[in-house]
Design an enzyme around this catalytic site. Structure first.
Site, PDB file in Angstrom:
ATOM      1  N   GLN A   1      55.873  13.499  27.861  1.00  0.00           N
ATOM      2  CA  GLN A   1      55.596  14.721  28.632  1.00  0.00           C
ATOM      3  C   GLN A   1      56.164  14.639  30.045  1.00  0.00           C
ATOM      4  OE1 GLN A   1      54.543  17.605  27.699  1.00  0.00           O
ATOM      5  NE2 GLN A   1      54.234  16.968  25.596  1.00  0.00           N
ATOM      6  N   SER A   2      57.203  13.839  30.237  1.00  0.00           N
ATOM      7  CA  SER A   2      57.781  13.681  31.568  1.00  0.00           C
ATOM      8  C   SER A   2      58.343  15.001  32.101  1.00  0.00           C
ATOM      9  CB  SER A   2      58.903  12.639  31.511  1.00  0.00           C
ATOM     10  OG  SER A   2      59.681  12.701  32.690  1.00  0.00           O
ATOM     11  N   ASN A   3      57.911  15.375  33.287  1.00  0.00           N
ATOM     12  CA  ASN A   3      58.489  16.554  33.946  1.00  0.00           C
ATOM     13  C   ASN A   3      59.902  16.253  34.436  1.00  0.00           C
ATOM     14  OD1 ASN A   3      56.078  18.271  33.893  1.00  0.00           O
ATOM     15  ND2 ASN A   3      55.219  16.702  35.233  1.00  0.00           N
TER      16      ASN A   3
ATOM     17  N   VAL B   1      62.150  14.253  32.891  1.00  0.00           N
ATOM     18  CA  VAL B   1      63.078  14.358  31.758  1.00  0.00           C
ATOM     19  C   VAL B   1      63.417  15.836  31.506  1.00  0.00           C
ATOM     20  CG1 VAL B   1      63.311  14.039  29.271  1.00  0.00           C
ATOM     21  CG2 VAL B   1      62.423  12.170  30.686  1.00  0.00           C
TER      22      VAL B   1
END
Ligand SMILES: *Cc1c(COP(=O)(O)O)cnc(C)c1O
Length: 322
Positions: free
Chosen positions: A70-72, A74
């Site tokens: 859930q990396s913002n 990425v």
């Protein structure tokens, strides 16, 4: 001063939160970096304007980045790669954790949210089993090497885009709000957001409080190191050290990427007084800190909450206990 690819709609809005401010006895404002206008918003867009300009100048063909599912970061670098016609590989874990603390227990935002957006932006996702941040970095290095050996010009991006240039973006951003604040409260994790803001206001108002989203005790050292690298980048000696960065670790909750009880309360409080949304991983914990610090009179006067985004994670489905 440095080449910049315009990705965001700047300056982002800055406005008061009068209802909640009255409840807390603060002149409370919010800086809306959740509204950068780029790929769903968030603080990484500012860093990427400079980072991607450098990637473009170097003729990079593929970016290799890493983070959680859930990396913002990425999501936003994936979109920036689309804009520039660069391929993007993201090495991701569902739950990367600090080796010293082990994996936190609780529900983990996993499917949907940023994971869905990454696919829309055409990011090549390589999921690896959960492990430490060091193991994640090693997996990203291996992926970068593989693509290099296949003859591509590859750029292995630092976690969260935290580098001197990333911090430079936030030293610039500080100018958008001026210095007329007593406190700025911001979520911190890979560190260049707080490094850049702290660097810009060093020796002056406002006092920046970074609220950590992970338990790692050395974060302030990392932030100070980024600030020193910013000295070198711009040729201005501020020589900041760990003591210059106020990093709070009391609102991490169970750990990185696992929502906290206080964070959930903060989300509801802000939603139900101001109609403003926070994310479960970063901004909710930072805002929970602001609420507690206001109650303890540790912050007072003109307080600016620097909203760093993360909205897509609100729409992610969770797995795990809890
Ligand atoms: C990455 C991120 C942060 C932390 O910013 P750093 O510069 O990595 O410290 C805070 N909030 C959100 C929503 C983020 O995505």
């Amino acid at each position: 001063m440095f080449a910049r690819v315009p990705l965001c709609c700047l300056p982002t809005p800055c406005h008061p939160l009068p209802r909640l401010g009255a409840e807390l006895g603060l002149d409370l404002w919010v800086k809306r970096d959740d509204l950068t206008g780029f790929a769903g918003g968030g603080n990484k867009g500012r860093k990427l304007e400079y980072l991607m300009a450098e990637a473009k100048a170097k003729g990079v063909q593929r970016v290799v980045c890493s983070g959680s599912l859930q990396s913002n970061f990425v999501r936003q670098i994936g979109a920036a790669c689309s804009v520039l016609g660069i391929a993007c590989t993201a090495v991701v874990m569902r739950l990367p954790y600090d080796a010293a603390f082990g994996p936190p227990v609780g529900p983990v935002p996993s499917t949907g949210g940023n994971q869905l957006l990454d696919l829309l932006f055409g990011v090549e996702i390589r999921r690896v089993p959960d492990g430490s941040w060091e193991q994640l970095a090693a997996a990203a290095e291996a992926a970068a090497r593989e693509h290099e050996e296949a003859g591509e010009q590859v750029w292995l991006v630092p976690l969260g885009g935290s580098s001197a240039l990333g911090a430079y973006a936030f030293a610039q951003a500080a100018r958008e709000v001026g210095e007329d604040w007593d406190f700025v409260v911001v979520a911190t994790s890979s560190g260049s957001t707080q490094a850049g803001l702290g660097w810009a206001w060093h020796g002056r108002r406002p006092h920046v409080i970074g609220v950590s989203a992970d338990p790692e005790p050395d974060l302030a050292d990392d932030i100070a190191a980024v600030a020193v690298s910013l000295d070198d980048l711009v040729g201005e000696r501020k020589a900041m050290s760990v003591a210059d960065f106020d990093v709070r670790r009391d609102w991490v909750g169970p750990g990185y990427n696992v929502p906290s009880g206080k964070g959930r309360e903060a989300i509801k409080r802000l939603a139900r007084t101001e109609g403003l949304l926070l994310d479960p991983v970063y901004t909710s914990k930072a805002f929970a800190a602001l609420l507690d610090l206001a109650a303890a009179n540790e912050v007072s006067g003109a307080v600016l909450f620097w909203h760093t985004g993360g909205l897509p994670v609100v729409f992610a489905q969770s797995d795990g206990a809890g």
